[in-house]
Design a protein around this motif. Structure first.
Motif, short mmCIF file in Angstrom:
data_model
loop_
_atom_site.label_atom_id
_atom_site.label_comp_id
_atom_site.label_asym_id
_atom_site.label_seq_id
_atom_site.Cartn_x
_atom_site.Cartn_y
_atom_site.Cartn_z
N LYS A 114 9.44 1.34 37.94
CA LYS A 114 10.85 1.23 37.55
C LYS A 114 11.02 1.47 36.06
O LYS A 114 12.00 2.07 35.63
CB LYS A 114 11.39 -0.15 37.92
CG LYS A 114 11.59 -0.35 39.40
CD LYS A 114 12.11 -1.74 39.69
CE LYS A 114 12.28 -1.97 41.17
NZ LYS A 114 12.75 -3.35 41.43
N SER A 148 23.83 9.16 38.20
CA SER A 148 23.48 10.10 39.27
C SER A 148 22.01 10.50 39.16
O SER A 148 21.33 10.64 40.19
CB SER A 148 24.39 11.32 39.23
OG SER A 148 24.18 12.04 38.04
N ARG A 156 19.60 8.64 37.92
CA ARG A 156 18.85 7.45 38.34
C ARG A 156 18.80 7.38 39.87
O ARG A 156 17.75 7.11 40.46
CB ARG A 156 19.49 6.19 37.76
CG ARG A 156 18.72 4.93 38.10
CD ARG A 156 19.36 3.69 37.50
NE ARG A 156 19.21 3.70 36.05
CZ ARG A 156 20.22 3.70 35.18
NH1 ARG A 156 21.47 3.69 35.60
NH2 ARG A 156 19.99 3.70 33.89
N MET A 157 19.94 7.63 40.53
CA MET A 157 19.99 7.60 42.00
C MET A 157 19.08 8.68 42.59
O MET A 157 18.39 8.46 43.57
CB MET A 157 21.42 7.80 42.49
CG MET A 157 22.32 6.64 42.20
SD MET A 157 21.71 5.16 43.03
CE MET A 157 22.83 3.97 42.37
N MET A 158 19.10 9.86 41.96
CA MET A 158 18.26 10.95 42.44
C MET A 158 16.77 10.56 42.34
O MET A 158 15.99 10.77 43.27
CB MET A 158 18.52 12.22 41.63
CG MET A 158 17.70 13.41 42.10
SD MET A 158 17.70 14.78 40.96
CE MET A 158 16.81 14.12 39.58
N GLN A 162 15.52 7.52 42.28
CA GLN A 162 15.23 6.42 43.21
C GLN A 162 15.10 6.94 44.64
O GLN A 162 14.34 6.39 45.43
CB GLN A 162 16.32 5.35 43.13
CG GLN A 162 16.22 4.51 41.88
CD GLN A 162 17.35 3.51 41.76
OE1 GLN A 162 18.32 3.55 42.49
NE2 GLN A 162 17.21 2.59 40.80
N GLU A 163 15.86 7.98 44.97
CA GLU A 163 15.75 8.56 46.32
C GLU A 163 14.39 9.20 46.53
O GLU A 163 13.83 9.14 47.62
CB GLU A 163 16.86 9.58 46.55
CG GLU A 163 18.22 8.96 46.76
CD GLU A 163 19.32 9.99 46.86
OE1 GLU A 163 19.00 11.20 46.86
OE2 GLU A 163 20.49 9.58 46.95
N LYS A 164 13.89 9.83 45.48
CA LYS A 164 12.55 10.43 45.59
C LYS A 164 11.52 9.35 45.85
O LYS A 164 10.66 9.49 46.71
CB LYS A 164 12.18 11.19 44.32
CG LYS A 164 12.85 12.53 44.19
CD LYS A 164 12.32 13.23 42.96
CE LYS A 164 12.95 14.56 42.74
NZ LYS A 164 12.45 15.22 41.54
N GLU A 165 11.59 8.28 45.06
CA GLU A 165 10.68 7.12 45.15
C GLU A 165 9.23 7.53 45.26
O GLU A 165 8.49 7.04 46.10
CB GLU A 165 11.05 6.22 46.33
CG GLU A 165 12.21 5.34 46.04
CD GLU A 165 12.35 4.20 47.03
OE1 GLU A 165 11.33 3.82 47.63
OE2 GLU A 165 13.45 3.72 47.18
N GLU A 166 8.80 8.46 44.47
CA GLU A 166 7.39 8.80 44.45
C GLU A 166 6.75 8.12 43.26
O GLU A 166 7.22 8.22 42.15
CB GLU A 166 7.19 10.31 44.37
CG GLU A 166 7.73 10.96 43.12
CD GLU A 166 7.50 12.44 43.13
OE1 GLU A 166 7.14 12.96 42.07
OE2 GLU A 166 7.67 13.06 44.18
#
Length: 188
Positions: free
Chosen positions: A65, A95, A97-99, A101-105
């Motif tokens: 994070k 936006s 940050r959201m992108m 977090q969606e990846k979450e790699e």
């Protein structure tokens, strides 16, 4: 003179004053029984626990994070330098940050080559390496280090295998009797 060792001046000594280690002295080692086997066992257990230390998942998640927020802060700084308005910057950073977090790699670069100070990343990398080695050598996950040196290990293993074989035979007998009874009922 170097660190208080050697000649104050090499003048008149017939040497150049260079200080060397005495390679002819032999250190005396104490025998194992004098050192105490108990202390050695405790030391070995302590070292082994340090080698097999599990990484803290919370700390690794926090690091992930933190890296995400660093990227967002870099984007925000860049946009501020380019002269965007505060509302635009906040919208774009959210936006972005959201992108992310969606990846979450998880950051592979930090896992592949963790820095020396990241002990939990080192532990995670070490655990992955050990798992790959265990899989490559075909070592089961329930293997206990040093179990092959126990005298009663073979006996326990044989008893366990014998019990498993007996249970399998009982299950097969039950299947055969159920099938056999079913066939008899149909024939009659």
């Amino acid at each position: 003179m170097y660190n208080g060792i050697g000649l104050t001046t090499p003048r008149g000594s017939g040497t150049n004053g260079y200080v060397q280690r005495n390679l002819s002295s032999v250190r005396v080692k104490r025998p194992r029984d004098e050192r105490g086997g108990e202390r050695d066992e405790k030391d070995r257990e302590r070292l082994e626990s340090q080698l097999n230390r599990q990484p803290n998942a919370d700390i690794l998640e926090h690091q992930r994070k933190r890296q995400l927020e660093v990227k967002c802060a870099e984007l925000q700084d860049m946009m501020e330098e380019q002269g965007y308005s505060a509302e635009e910057i906040e919208e774009k950073v959210n936006s972005f940050r959201m992108m992310l977090q969606e990846k979450e790699e998880p950051l592979q670069s930090s896992i592949d080559r963790p820095t020396v100070t990241e002990t939990h990343a080192l532990a995670a990398a070490n655990q992955q390496k050990n798992d790959r080695l265990r899989a490559a050598f075909g070592i089961s996950s329930d293997y206990v280090d040093g179990s092959s040196f126990h005298a009663d290990r073979k006996e326990k293993k044989e008893q366990l295998e014998k019990q498993e074989r007996l249970e399998r035979e009982k299950q097969q007998q039950q299947k055969y009797t159920e099938v056999g009874e079913g066939v008899k009922r149909e024939v009659i």
